[in-house]
Design a protein around this motif. Structure first.
Motif, short mmCIF file in Angstrom:
data_model
loop_
_atom_site.label_atom_id
_atom_site.label_comp_id
_atom_site.label_asym_id
_atom_site.label_seq_id
_atom_site.Cartn_x
_atom_site.Cartn_y
_atom_site.Cartn_z
N HIS A 8 0.83 -1.21 0.00
CA HIS A 8 0.00 0.00 0.00
C HIS A 8 0.87 1.27 0.00
N ALA A 9 2.16 1.08 -0.20
CA ALA A 9 3.07 2.22 -0.09
C ALA A 9 3.08 3.04 -1.39
N ALA A 10 3.47 4.30 -1.25
CA ALA A 10 3.59 5.18 -2.42
C ALA A 10 4.79 4.75 -3.27
N ALA A 11 4.77 5.16 -4.55
CA ALA A 11 5.82 4.73 -5.49
C ALA A 11 7.21 5.14 -5.00
N GLN A 12 7.34 6.38 -4.57
CA GLN A 12 8.67 6.84 -4.13
C GLN A 12 9.12 6.08 -2.89
N THR A 13 8.16 5.76 -2.00
CA THR A 13 8.51 5.01 -0.79
C THR A 13 9.05 3.63 -1.17
N ILE A 14 8.42 3.01 -2.18
CA ILE A 14 8.89 1.69 -2.61
C ILE A 14 10.32 1.78 -3.17
N CYS A 15 10.55 2.79 -4.01
CA CYS A 15 11.91 2.99 -4.56
C CYS A 15 12.93 3.12 -3.44
N ASP A 16 12.63 4.03 -2.52
CA ASP A 16 13.59 4.32 -1.45
C ASP A 16 13.81 3.10 -0.57
N ALA A 17 12.73 2.35 -0.31
CA ALA A 17 12.84 1.19 0.58
C ALA A 17 13.73 0.11 -0.06
N ILE A 18 13.60 -0.08 -1.36
CA ILE A 18 14.42 -1.12 -2.01
C ILE A 18 15.89 -0.73 -2.00
N LEU A 19 16.17 0.54 -2.33
CA LEU A 19 17.58 0.97 -2.32
C LEU A 19 18.16 0.90 -0.90
N ALA A 20 17.34 1.27 0.08
CA ALA A 20 17.83 1.24 1.47
C ALA A 20 18.09 -0.20 1.90
N ALA A 21 17.19 -1.12 1.51
CA ALA A 21 17.37 -2.52 1.91
C ALA A 21 18.59 -3.13 1.22
N ALA A 22 18.82 -2.77 -0.05
CA ALA A 22 20.01 -3.28 -0.76
C ALA A 22 21.28 -2.74 -0.11
N ALA A 23 21.25 -1.45 0.26
CA ALA A 23 22.42 -0.84 0.91
C ALA A 23 22.66 -1.48 2.27
N ASN A 24 21.55 -1.79 2.95
CA ASN A 24 21.65 -2.43 4.26
C ASN A 24 22.26 -3.82 4.12
N TRP A 25 21.84 -4.55 3.08
CA TRP A 25 22.36 -5.90 2.84
C TRP A 25 23.88 -5.84 2.59
N SER A 26 24.30 -4.84 1.79
CA SER A 26 25.74 -4.75 1.49
C SER A 26 26.46 -3.90 2.54
N GLN A 27 25.78 -3.62 3.63
CA GLN A 27 26.34 -2.90 4.78
C GLN A 27 27.02 -1.59 4.37
N GLY A 28 26.33 -0.91 3.44
CA GLY A 28 26.80 0.43 3.08
C GLY A 28 28.05 0.45 2.22
N ALA A 29 28.55 -0.75 1.80
CA ALA A 29 29.76 -0.78 0.97
C ALA A 29 29.47 -0.07 -0.36
N ALA A 30 30.52 0.52 -0.96
CA ALA A 30 30.34 1.21 -2.24
C ALA A 30 29.82 0.23 -3.28
N THR A 31 28.83 0.65 -4.08
CA THR A 31 28.26 -0.26 -5.07
C THR A 31 29.21 -0.34 -6.27
#
Lengths: 386, 111
Positions: free
Chosen positions: A338-361
């Motif tokens: 039920h989240a807004a489009a921008q919220t979904i975008c931000d949540a995915i990027l944040a979760a990916a960054a969290n998975w890689s523990q903030g390492a440079a992509t």
């Protein structure tokens, strides 16, 4: 990869000394006159040339002038290494644009140090100019202004790679009012990949707007077929390949047609069901995939969201090297129905960054979300639904 | 990545050991260049010991495929494992290159 140094001297002893002094730090190749060196330089594009001044056939100054006239070699760092020590010759030689002038007998440590300094300076100049180039071209890869679609939200989020990835997002409005969305990833990195990506977008836009001598394109699969044939046969673009998802969206009918060419299949999230439908129909890498592309369609019901992610997102790795994967994206999407489009975008990027523990992509991470607002029912509903 | 080149009949077998990625594809391409210049009839990439491959690595296989096919030859891949197999499936490359599990089948002349 070791830097490649071309040593030019008609004295075999000097060539051997240079090979011995630089061999453990550089790949050293040698030539015994300026003319041979010029042919070799054109073929192997050295990172540095160290040349004697007085040689048969073509001397050092002549070689430097000929290199300066060749656009691909004009900026190659150049050191004179000669037994001529008079100031007049030294100044005249440096006026050719050489980076340094060393006299024989040269101290090996001094030669090594000068080589290191000049190679490092050349590397920094190259990186700075590439960064400037890629920054400008990156800005062209993501639409600056997104089209406003009544009853919908469209959001795009990009986390650029530290070393220059090749993600592209293109959104074009077609003559029939439908929207074409491309989310693509160039295989390879760096400035050449950027150039390829730019050329790819050029082909796509040429097809969409009836250019390239072809009629205006049909649906996503037909466009992908033509794209593959066009750039697959372009000799300038043989070194790079692109994967992508191409979607055509008709706002009035809420109808999405999708063709997935080797990319991560789009996720379709609906508010009242578990899991996500995937739009996987399509084919392989354009340009080498020989079968016709397939496509599939679905209708976005009120509240449904279409989510595209690039492989830089799914290839996020944790400290142990484990991939986040499409499963990680799917799990992140679950509570976002039920989240807004921008919220979904931000949540995915944040979760990916969290998975890689903030390492440079090491690759761009891109998320595109098209979401139909809940309660919106204008337009003609399609027959299938997601 | 370490690269070993072998000839088996008409087949040039390229054995890679280690991840194939943006860091090393330049060197791999340079080492493959003499093979590709000979217009080989068949090039077999043995990926048994390639645990990981990024988009540049895949791009290098496709680069070799296009070069070899342009000259009338073919490319096969041998021993796809784990993540590399998943990548091939995602990109539908198994429909573009012949994938083999047995060495003898990989180096056999085309029927």
């Amino acid at each position: 990869m070791q830097p490649r140094v071309l040593v030019v001297d008609d004295d075999p002893l000097t060539r051997r000394l240079a090979e011995s002094a630089l061999g453990s730090h550089c790949e050293v190749v040698t030539a015994d006159d300026g003319a041979t060196a010029l042919v070799m330089a054109r073929r192997m594009q050295p990172d540095l040339i160290i040349s004697d001044l007085v040689m048969p056939v073509l001397d050092g100054v002549g070689l430097k002038h000929r290199l300066a006239a060749d656009a691909r070699l004009a900026a190659t760092p150049f050191i004179f290494l000669t037994s001529r020590s008079d100031e007049e010759t030294r100044l005249a030689s440096l006026l050719t644009g050489a980076d340094d002038y060393l006299t024989k007998p040269v101290d090996v440590r001094r030669l090594l140090r000068r080589v290191e300094v000049i190679l490092e300076r050349a590397r920094r100049v190259r990186e700075a100019s590439l960064e400037c180039f890629t920054r400008e071209i990156d800005a062209a890869f993501v639409p600056g202004t997104l089209p406003c679609i009544p009853g919908y939200e469209l959001a795009i989020a990009v986390q650029p790679a530290a070393t220059g990835g090749g993600d592209i997002v293109d959104v074009a409005t077609l003559a029939d009012g439908s929207l074409l969305m491309l989310q693509a990833d160039v295989m390879g990195k760096g400035a050449r990949a950027k150039f390829f990506a730019y050329a790819f977008i050029g082909y796509l836009r040429g097809l969409l707007y009836g250019g390239c001598g072809l009629p205006a394109a049909g649906g996503p699969a037909a466009i992908m077929d033509r794209l593959g044939r066009l750039y697959g046969n372009d000799p300038l673009l043989q070194d790079f390949y692109v994967t992508g998802a191409l979607l055509q969206f008709e706002p009035r009918r809420h109808w999405v047609r999708s063709c997935c060419a080797g990319a991560i299949p789009a996720f379709v999230l609906v508010p009242d069901a578990d899991g996500a439908r995937r739009l996987a129909a399509g084919g392989g890498v354009p340009g080498v995939f020989e079968a016709p592309y397939a496509e599939e369609a679905c209708v976005l019901r009120p509240g449904a969201a279409l989510v595209l992610v690039s492989d830089g997102v799914t290839e996020a790795r944790d400290a142990g090297g484990t991939l986040w994967g499409e499963e990680g994206v799917g799990a992140t999407l679950e509570p976002l129905r039920h989240a807004a489009a921008q919220t979904i975008c931000d949540a995915i990027l944040a979760a990916a960054a969290n998975w890689s523990q903030g390492a440079a992509t090491c690759d761009d991470r891109t998320v595109v979300v098209l979401r139909r607002l809940a309660g919106e029912s204008w337009g003609e509903e399609g027959k299938e639904s997601a | 990545v370490k690269i070993t080149l072998e000839r088996h009949g008409n087949a040039d077998v390229v054995r890679l050991v280690g991840p194939l990625n943006a860091e090393n594809v330049g060197r791999v391409r340079m080492e493959l260049e003499p093979v590709l210049l000979r217009a080989p009839a068949l090039v077999v990439f043995d990926l048994l010991h390639v645990p990981d491959m990024d988009s540049s690595g895949i791009g290098t296989l496709i680069w070799a495929l296009k070069r070899v096919r342009t000259q009338g030859g073919d490319v096969r891949v041998l021993h796809l494992r784990g993540m590399v197999r998943r990548l091939f499936e995602l990109l539908h490359l198994e429909r573009t290159m012949t994938v083999c599990e047995e060495f003898d089948a990989a180096i056999a002349p085309a029927a």
